[in-house]
Design a protein around this motif. Structure first.
Motif, mmCIF file in Angstrom:
data_model
loop_
_atom_site.group_PDB
_atom_site.id
_atom_site.type_symbol
_atom_site.label_atom_id
_atom_site.label_comp_id
_atom_site.label_asym_id
_atom_site.label_seq_id
_atom_site.Cartn_x
_atom_site.Cartn_y
_atom_site.Cartn_z
ATOM 1 N N LYS A 32 0.834 -1.199 0.000
ATOM 2 C CA LYS A 32 0.000 0.000 0.000
ATOM 3 C C LYS A 32 0.868 1.247 0.000
ATOM 4 O O LYS A 32 1.826 1.356 0.772
ATOM 5 C CB LYS A 32 -0.902 0.036 1.237
ATOM 6 N N THR A 33 0.525 2.185 -0.859
ATOM 7 C CA THR A 33 1.127 3.509 -0.851
ATOM 8 C C THR A 33 0.030 4.506 -0.533
ATOM 9 O O THR A 33 -1.077 4.415 -1.086
ATOM 10 C CB THR A 33 1.760 3.843 -2.211
ATOM 11 N N LEU A 34 0.311 5.442 0.359
ATOM 12 C CA LEU A 34 -0.690 6.381 0.842
ATOM 13 C C LEU A 34 -0.434 7.772 0.286
ATOM 14 O O LEU A 34 0.706 8.240 0.220
ATOM 15 C CB LEU A 34 -0.678 6.436 2.367
ATOM 16 N N VAL A 35 -1.514 8.437 -0.113
ATOM 17 C CA VAL A 35 -1.436 9.780 -0.683
ATOM 18 C C VAL A 35 -2.266 10.704 0.197
ATOM 19 O O VAL A 35 -3.478 10.531 0.321
ATOM 20 C CB VAL A 35 -1.956 9.807 -2.135
ATOM 21 N N GLY A 36 -1.606 11.671 0.809
ATOM 22 C CA GLY A 36 -2.301 12.595 1.694
ATOM 23 C C GLY A 36 -2.977 13.713 0.925
ATOM 24 O O GLY A 36 -2.695 13.941 -0.265
#
Length: 292
Positions: A32-36
């Motif tokens: 998982k890669t998270l984008v704020g």
């Protein structure tokens, strides 16, 4: 505009709602890669991207970008050689919905908005009190906390996992893992104050969704240990059977019957299992049996 580069292990539940970009298959499966909010994620083979997919030879060095403002997401193709598919349609640019899937090169991505789908039911006062006690018990554990949940028990479980930032991975691998991804047991890492921990307790406690455990080992080592017990062989024949140890109705009655050697093998480095009983109360099983 900021470029997203943080993964699930570096984020905290106190930040704004994030976009969750999960690789579906291949060497990066379940990553998982998270984008704020206010960030843009670049995806491609080049090491300069926020999400690097080096194994996909059909992906351009910088293939596409995802722009997230905290409420809406837009994907844009960066003049890639092979283009992108959004929910099965070829697009240059398009709006991403929660649970959209995107293909670039030969890689599929699932896109989810953190905590997007609300619970279907509200807790009754009595349930809320019980769940608060359970959360208190789980949060006071000193060692890192994990859960093993069975997504076949309720479609809601997979929604919670996919809309959460916590690290999770199916216990199945290979072709079996691909075919059974939506009915498999999943290992989940649960920081003490995580939103997912609270959701699993408030929505799943008393429904035999799975179990909790504490262990000082890293996620990958805990997963490797638990995978050893997915199949068992009976003493009187050569047949092998699935062992649903992650079901509290199975493990709860079995643990007291284990010999000291069986208990040592099953626990490994795990400190304790925390299970629900038929009346919803908490039972702990420790690696070292306490003298009565």
């Amino acid at each position: 505009m900021r470029q997203a580069s943080e993964d699930a292990g570096n984020m905290t539940p106190q930040t704004g709602r994030r976009l969750i970009v999960q690789v579906q298959w291949g060497p990066l499966a379940f990553h998982k890669t998270l984008v704020g909010p206010g960030e843009t994620l670049l995806v491609g083979r080049a090491a300069s991207n926020g999400l690097v997919v080096p194994h996909d030879e059909w992906m351009s060095p910088s293939h596409f970008e995802l722009a997230w403002d905290g409420m809406a997401c837009r994907v844009t193709d960066l003049k890639s050689a092979k283009g992108i598919l959004l929910d099965g349609q070829a697009v240059h640019s398009g709006e991403v919905r929660n649970a959209s899937w995107l293909r670039a090169g030969t890689t599929d991505f699932l896109l989810h908005f953190e905590g997007f789908t609300p619970a279907a039911e509200q807790e009754a006062a009595e349930e809320a009190a019980l769940h608060a006690r359970v959360l208190g018990e789980l949060r006071k554990q000193e060692a890192p906390l994990f859960a093993v949940v069975d997504v076949a028990r309720d479609p809601r479980i997979l929604v919670l996992l996919r809309e959460s930032v916590e690290q999770c991975h199916s216990l199945y691998e290979g072709p079996q893992g691909l075919a059974l991804a939506e009915v498999a047991p999943y290992l989940v890492s649960l920081p003490k104050e995580s939103r997912l921990l609270e959701a699993l307790v408030r929505e799943g406690w008393g429904k035999n969704w799975g179990l909790f455990l504490t262990c000082p080992l890293p996620f990958g080592e805990v997963r490797r240990h638990l995978r050893k017990f997915l199949m068992v062989q009976l003493e009187d024949n050569d047949a092998r059977f699935y062992f649903r140890f992650y079901d509290p109705r199975v493990l709860g009655p079995m643990l007291p019957l284990y010999t000291e050697e069986q208990r040592k093998e099953f626990f490994g480095a795990i400190d304790r299992f925390v299970l629900e009983t038929s009346d919803g109360s908490v039972v702990e099983s420790l690696r070292v049996q306490l003298a009565s």
